[in-house]
Each structure stands twice: as C-alpha cells, then as structure tokens.
Design a protein around this motif. Structure first.
Motif, PDB file in Angstrom:
ATOM      1  N   THR A   1      43.163  39.077  35.935  1.00 43.62           N
ATOM      2  CA  THR A   1      43.735  39.902  34.977  1.00 43.62           C
ATOM      3  C   THR A   1      44.433  41.184  36.028  1.00 43.62           C
ATOM      4  OG1 THR A   1      42.132  39.176  33.427  1.00 43.62           O
ATOM      5  CG2 THR A   1      43.175  41.214  32.895  1.00 43.62           C
ATOM      6  N   PRO A   2      45.523  41.321  35.784  1.00 44.84           N
ATOM      7  CA  PRO A   2      46.221  42.482  36.437  1.00 44.84           C
ATOM      8  C   PRO A   2      45.474  44.064  35.894  1.00 44.84           C
ATOM      9  CG  PRO A   2      47.973  41.116  35.503  1.00 44.84           C
ATOM     10  CD  PRO A   2      46.616  40.423  35.093  1.00 44.84           C
ATOM     11  N   ILE A   3      44.936  44.713  36.636  1.00 46.55           N
ATOM     12  CA  ILE A   3      44.500  46.080  36.312  1.00 46.55           C
ATOM     13  C   ILE A   3      45.112  47.110  37.282  1.00 46.55           C
ATOM     14  CG2 ILE A   3      42.774  45.890  38.216  1.00 46.55           C
ATOM     15  CD1 ILE A   3      40.770  47.412  36.251  1.00 46.55           C
ATOM     16  N   THR A   4      45.702  48.146  36.465  1.00 41.75           N
ATOM     17  CA  THR A   4      46.341  49.342  37.107  1.00 41.75           C
ATOM     18  C   THR A   4      45.645  50.608  36.594  1.00 41.75           C
ATOM     19  OG1 THR A   4      48.371  47.949  36.918  1.00 41.75           O
ATOM     20  CG2 THR A   4      48.598  50.357  37.388  1.00 41.75           C
ATOM     21  N   PRO A   5      44.899  51.353  37.456  1.00 39.77           N
ATOM     22  CA  PRO A   5      44.183  52.515  37.002  1.00 39.77           C
ATOM     23  C   PRO A   5      45.520  53.736  37.728  1.00 39.77           C
ATOM     24  CG  PRO A   5      42.797  51.270  38.795  1.00 39.77           C
ATOM     25  CD  PRO A   5      44.314  50.617  38.459  1.00 39.77           C
TER      26      PRO A   5
ATOM     27  N   MET B   1      40.063  41.803  38.983  1.00 35.13           N
ATOM     28  CA  MET B   1      39.504  41.901  37.812  1.00 35.13           C
ATOM     29  C   MET B   1      39.702  40.474  37.140  1.00 35.13           C
ATOM     30  SD  MET B   1      39.898  44.123  34.465  1.00 35.13           S
ATOM     31  CE  MET B   1      38.845  44.066  33.209  1.00 35.13           C
ATOM     32  N   THR B   2      38.704  39.955  36.763  1.00 37.76           N
ATOM     33  CA  THR B   2      38.792  38.498  35.981  1.00 37.76           C
ATOM     34  C   THR B   2      38.337  38.599  34.647  1.00 37.76           C
ATOM     35  OG1 THR B   2      36.582  37.806  36.989  1.00 37.76           O
ATOM     36  CG2 THR B   2      38.700  37.140  38.192  1.00 37.76           C
ATOM     37  N   VAL B   3      38.876  37.999  33.451  1.00 34.52           N
ATOM     38  CA  VAL B   3      38.115  38.066  32.289  1.00 34.52           C
ATOM     39  C   VAL B   3      37.966  36.535  31.893  1.00 34.52           C
ATOM     40  CG1 VAL B   3      38.635  38.521  29.905  1.00 34.52           C
ATOM     41  CG2 VAL B   3      39.471  40.063  31.679  1.00 34.52           C
ATOM     42  N   GLY B   4      36.851  35.929  31.656  1.00 37.36           N
ATOM     43  CA  GLY B   4      36.493  34.759  31.420  1.00 37.36           C
ATOM     44  C   GLY B   4      37.104  33.809  32.481  1.00 37.36           C
ATOM     45  N   GLY B   5      36.959  34.159  33.811  1.00 38.09           N
ATOM     46  CA  GLY B   5      37.374  33.402  35.069  1.00 38.09           C
ATOM     47  C   GLY B   5      38.832  33.617  35.328  1.00 38.09           C
ATOM     48  N   ASP B   6      39.682  34.211  34.565  1.00 37.66           N
ATOM     49  CA  ASP B   6      41.175  34.071  34.728  1.00 37.66           C
ATOM     50  C   ASP B   6      41.630  35.743  35.287  1.00 37.66           C
ATOM     51  OD1 ASP B   6      41.425  31.877  33.311  1.00 37.66           O
ATOM     52  OD2 ASP B   6      41.941  32.863  31.321  1.00 37.66           O
TER      53      ASP B   6
ATOM     54  N   THR C   1      46.262  43.914  31.612  1.00 37.68           N
ATOM     55  CA  THR C   1      46.937  42.939  30.723  1.00 37.68           C
ATOM     56  C   THR C   1      46.325  41.468  30.841  1.00 37.68           C
ATOM     57  OG1 THR C   1      49.278  44.074  31.038  1.00 37.68           O
ATOM     58  CG2 THR C   1      49.304  41.655  30.543  1.00 37.68           C
ATOM     59  N   TYR C   2      45.672  41.115  29.735  1.00 35.52           N
ATOM     60  CA  TYR C   2      44.904  39.914  29.809  1.00 35.52           C
ATOM     61  C   TYR C   2      45.701  39.028  28.771  1.00 35.52           C
ATOM     62  CZ  TYR C   2      41.540  36.350  28.949  1.00 35.52           C
ATOM     63  OH  TYR C   2      40.889  35.138  28.515  1.00 35.52           O
ATOM     64  N   ALA C   3      46.174  37.592  28.905  1.00 37.18           N
ATOM     65  CA  ALA C   3      46.703  36.698  28.023  1.00 37.18           C
ATOM     66  C   ALA C   3      47.728  37.363  27.030  1.00 37.18           C
ATOM     67  CB  ALA C   3      45.487  36.073  26.976  1.00 37.18           C
TER      68      ALA C   3
ATOM     69  N   THR D   1      36.976  52.965  43.653  1.00 39.45           N
ATOM     70  CA  THR D   1      38.324  53.232  43.877  1.00 39.45           C
ATOM     71  C   THR D   1      39.130  52.962  42.870  1.00 39.45           C
ATOM     72  OG1 THR D   1      40.044  52.751  45.409  1.00 39.45           O
ATOM     73  CG2 THR D   1      39.014  50.766  44.424  1.00 39.45           C
ATOM     74  N   ARG D   2      40.208  54.012  42.578  1.00 35.97           N
ATOM     75  CA  ARG D   2      41.275  53.763  41.570  1.00 35.97           C
ATOM     76  C   ARG D   2      42.692  53.142  42.112  1.00 35.97           C
ATOM     77  NH1 ARG D   2      39.972  56.477  36.989  1.00 35.97           N
ATOM     78  NH2 ARG D   2      42.209  56.466  36.391  1.00 35.97           N
ATOM     79  N   ASP D   3      42.449  52.543  43.286  1.00 34.48           N
ATOM     80  CA  ASP D   3      43.650  52.112  43.996  1.00 34.48           C
ATOM     81  C   ASP D   3      43.735  50.493  43.507  1.00 34.48           C
ATOM     82  OD1 ASP D   3      45.682  51.034  45.706  1.00 34.48           O
ATOM     83  OD2 ASP D   3      44.863  51.818  47.261  1.00 34.48           O
ATOM     84  N   PRO D   4      44.821  50.191  42.742  1.00 31.15           N
ATOM     85  CA  PRO D   4      44.813  48.813  42.183  1.00 31.15           C
ATOM     86  C   PRO D   4      44.908  47.761  43.277  1.00 31.15           C
ATOM     87  CG  PRO D   4      46.891  49.998  41.851  1.00 31.15           C
ATOM     88  CD  PRO D   4      45.947  51.119  42.297  1.00 31.15           C
TER      89      PRO D   4
END
Length: 175
Positions: free
Chosen positions: A75-79, A68-73, A94-96, A60-63
């Motif tokens: 993380t907002p993802i917007t395709p 999504m997690t990066v290192g357990g955090d 956007t991460y950290a 899917t491309r539907d946010p």
C-alpha cells in the motif's frame, strides 16, 4: 540492532471491538495493527539502516524508507515532511483505489478522511494508545479503522497551528 519483545496495546473501538497495536524492533521498526477477524492486518515497517527521527514512533517520515501492507497487499504511503503547518504533518495512503488522509486538526487530534469524506478523529500521544471518535452517520469499514489506527500510532496525532509555532519561535529568540 536488538529486537525487543512486541508490546501490544489494545483499544476498544466503538464500531469494531478490540484493536491491537504493537511495535517491535529498534525504535519501533515494525508496527502492526490487528483486531479480530474483520479487521485487516496492517504492517508498517521502517527500512533497516534508515536514519531514525526520535519524534516519530515509526522512526521516519521519509516515504522511501517506509513499507505498508494492508491485508498483505503493498500500500503506497506518503507522509508529508512535518514542518511548521498542521497540514505539513499529513499522511496519505492509497489502498484498493481508496485515498486516506490523516491530518492534524488541533493540538492533540488528527482527522481521518476517505476519498475526502470525514470518517473520524484520532488522538495518540506517541505511546501506541490510540483513541478514535467516529463521525455520526458515517459508515466506517474495518479497513478504515485499521488504516486510521496504524497511521495515528505510527505518526502520532495533532499539531500546533502556524501562528502558535511562530509565536514560540519568536518568544525563544527574545532575551
């Protein structure tokens, strides 16, 4: 839903060593990127029950249906929706406090930027095999690599130009 055994694909990255991408679940419901001690683990998951788009590895491309997690955090993802223009296939993360964007720049490659600065280009044919070519003279952090590999593997790379797409549509419409 049937679970399938993870199918890891390992790429040797020039800057960060071996990077592993694996997909599991029905039609790649979960995608995981890892790579030694320095690379943060990235997990991208499609929500159960979300409509599956067969043209996208993650489905899917539907946010609204992606996590999504990066290192357990988290993380907002917007395709973007992925329509006619190359730019419409971009994916923003956007991460950290850092903004990443993967956007097609040719038929087969996509460019990764960090806060608008070019980091490198990725290519992937939708089979979890991802290749990165990093920009000369740019410091690429482990998190940059992890995010780039995850996005390229999950959404693929490259895209046709608007003009090529228009020519194809017109050609198909002609007798």
């Amino acid at each position: 839903m049937t679970d399938t055994a993870p199918t890891p694909t390992v790429t040797e990255d020039d800057h960060h060593g071996d990077i592993s991408v694996e997909s599991s679940g029905e039609h790649g419901e979960t995608l995981v990127v890892t790579g030694g001690d320095a690379i943060p683990r990235v997990v991208l998951t499609r929500a159960p029950g979300a409509e599956v788009d067969e043209h996208v590895v993650i489905g899917t491309r539907d946010p609204r249906h992606l996590r999504m997690t990066v290192g357990g955090d988290d993380t907002p993802i917007t395709p973007a929706k992925g329509r006619l223009t190359r730019r419409s296939y971009r994916v923003d993360v956007t991460y950290a406090g850092t903004s990443y964007r993967l956007v097609p720049v040719s038929v087969s490659t996509s460019r990764l930027t960090r806060d608008g600065k070019r980091l490198g280009e990725f290519s992937s044919e939708g089979d979890l095999r991802v290749t990165a070519e990093w920009e000369d003279g740019v410091e690429v952090e482990p998190v940059d690599a992890a995010v780039g590999y995850a996005l390229a593997a999950a959404f693929g790379t490259g895209g046709q130009s608007l003009w090529t797409a228009v020519v194809e549509v017109v050609s198909e419409a002609l007798p």
